[in-house]
Scaffold this active site. Structure first.
Site, short mmCIF file in Angstrom:
data_model
loop_
_atom_site.label_atom_id
_atom_site.label_comp_id
_atom_site.label_asym_id
_atom_site.label_seq_id
_atom_site.Cartn_x
_atom_site.Cartn_y
_atom_site.Cartn_z
N SER A 161 0.86 -1.19 0.00
CA SER A 161 0.00 0.00 0.00
C SER A 161 0.89 1.23 0.00
O SER A 161 1.71 1.38 -0.90
CB SER A 161 -0.96 -0.02 1.20
OG SER A 161 -1.90 1.03 1.11
N THR A 162 0.77 2.10 0.99
CA THR A 162 1.54 3.35 1.01
C THR A 162 3.04 3.06 0.97
O THR A 162 3.57 2.34 1.80
CB THR A 162 1.22 4.16 2.28
OG1 THR A 162 -0.19 4.28 2.40
CG2 THR A 162 1.85 5.53 2.22
N HIS A 187 -2.68 -1.13 -3.25
CA HIS A 187 -3.78 -0.19 -3.11
C HIS A 187 -3.51 1.04 -3.97
O HIS A 187 -2.53 1.75 -3.74
CB HIS A 187 -3.94 0.23 -1.65
CG HIS A 187 -4.23 -0.91 -0.72
ND1 HIS A 187 -3.91 -0.88 0.61
CD2 HIS A 187 -4.84 -2.11 -0.94
CE1 HIS A 187 -4.29 -2.01 1.18
NE2 HIS A 187 -4.84 -2.78 0.26
N MET A 280 -0.26 1.23 5.31
CA MET A 280 -1.02 1.56 6.53
C MET A 280 -2.08 0.50 6.77
O MET A 280 -2.69 -0.01 5.84
CB MET A 280 -1.68 2.93 6.35
CG MET A 280 -2.31 3.48 7.60
SD MET A 280 -1.04 4.03 8.76
CE MET A 280 -2.07 4.59 10.11
N ASP A 283 -4.49 -4.73 6.27
CA ASP A 283 -4.86 -5.56 5.13
C ASP A 283 -3.71 -6.49 4.76
O ASP A 283 -2.58 -6.06 4.58
CB ASP A 283 -5.23 -4.67 3.93
CG ASP A 283 -5.78 -5.47 2.76
OD1 ASP A 283 -6.37 -6.55 3.00
OD2 ASP A 283 -5.65 -5.01 1.61
#
Length: 342
Positions: A161-162, A187, A280, A283
């Site tokens: 993600s991030t 993401h 973050m 998940d």
């Protein structure tokens, strides 16, 4: 607790007002200023010392990418890019993430999308305030694809993600043409994933594409989950294939890393390697645990090399991660685990 101090940079006074109002409604955030162009923003950064900057990509005089390069060279700090959800916007946003921007958010195109987009900006500003800023100077040096790799037949599944744009580029640039069949859930907005797959394809010895429903998973190929409307799963149907599934967000996301990892645990079992990277939230943690319980090998990115040590931490704390690895060593570690020579 001190509030997160934010500078909003956008050439549109209306957009500055909308973003500022949304941020100021959150009790943890204070907008300390708004700038209409990078030249005004440069002076405000010096005098106001914000914790986070939201930065429009398309501006007069100097675009957001040029200004971001200057920020990351002269005063590295958390930056959230605000971009139009177009093909051109996607290309520029990916470039910004490579340069060290923490995250990106789509600029609302109409009234119906305004509230959702503004809520996302609030969330991402909070994430950015806790992130470890990575600049080009911090990035691991590029490594050539391995030429001695002998595939084991295992499937590789990666979730991020991030900070995942930088991480995935670092890893995939080491992948040879014979890499294990690889599925990735990152993401990312729906309009960005095709451009991101193309960017990874240019950097890697493997063939990288956006995943399509029913695509056969083959050695030497990497499949990136499309953003937005579906989850990516791996299923057995005359071999291993991608399946795109409609459904609600899982673990707060669509596509969800948990959905991908759980499907790999069920379809592939111990003939898989699972990797959870910077991001973050939680998940992917439960899904990676399911993979490990099914006999798969599992890796997690270590805290020191993460932009946000959230997803890998959650996975490590529940016992889903067999070994934590730095980003600079992750590509090599993955290929070692998925090698017939291990």
């Amino acid at each position: 607790m001190a509030k997160i101090r934010v500078l909003v940079v956008d050439d549109s006074a209306t957009m500055r007002s909308l973003i500022s109002a949304a941020l100021n409604r959150d009790p943890e955030i204070e907008v300390v200023g708004g700038a209409g162009d990078p030249f005004e923003a440069r002076g405000m950064i010096k005098t106001l010392n914000p914790d986070v900057v939201t930065l429009d990509i398309e501006m007069p005089n100097m675009n957001g990418i040029e200004f971001l390069e200057k920020i990351m060279r002269l005063r590295p700090m958390p930056v959230v890019m605000v971009s139009t959800l177009t093909q051109a916007g996607a290309e520029m946003t990916l470039r910004a993430l490579e340069l060290g921007a923490v995250d990106c958010v789509g600029k609302p195109a109409d009234a119906t999308g305004t509230q959702e987009a503004l809520a996302e900006i609030v969330t991402k500003v909070k994430t950015a305030a806790r992130a470890s800023v990575r600049t080009k100077a911090d990035a691991a040096p590029a490594r050539a694809p391995r030429k001695d790799y002998v595939p084991s037949g295992d499937l590789l599944a990666i979730g991020s993600s991030t900070g995942g744009v930088e991480a995935l580029l670092s890893i995939l640039q080491q992948f040879p043409e014979t890499c294990p069949p690889t599925v990735i859930t990152q993401h990312m907005p729906a309009t960005f994933t095709a451009s991101f797959a193309a960017r990874l394809d240019r950097a890697s010895g493997a063939k990288v594409t956006e995943a399509s429903d029913g695509a056969m998973l083959e050695p030497g190929k990497v499949y990136v989950a499309p953003g937005g409307a579906t989850h990516l799963e791996v299923v057995r149907s005359a071999g291993l294939r991608c399946r795109l599934v409609q459904g609600d967000p899982v673990s707060g996301h669509r596509p969800s890393v948990d959905v991908l990892f759980n499907s790999v645990a069920q379809a592939v079992g111990d003939k898989a390697v699972g990797v959870i990277l910077t991001g973050m939230g939680r998940d992917g943690a439960q899904g990676l645990l399911a993979m490990r319980k099914a006999g798969a090998r599992t890796l997690g990115q270590d805290e020191a090399s993460c932009v946000v040590y959230g997803m890998p931490r959650a996975a490590f704390e529940i016992g889903a991660v067999e070994k934590q690895v730095s980003l600079s060593s992750m590509g090599q570690s993955i290929l070692d685990l998925a090698s017939a020579r291990r």
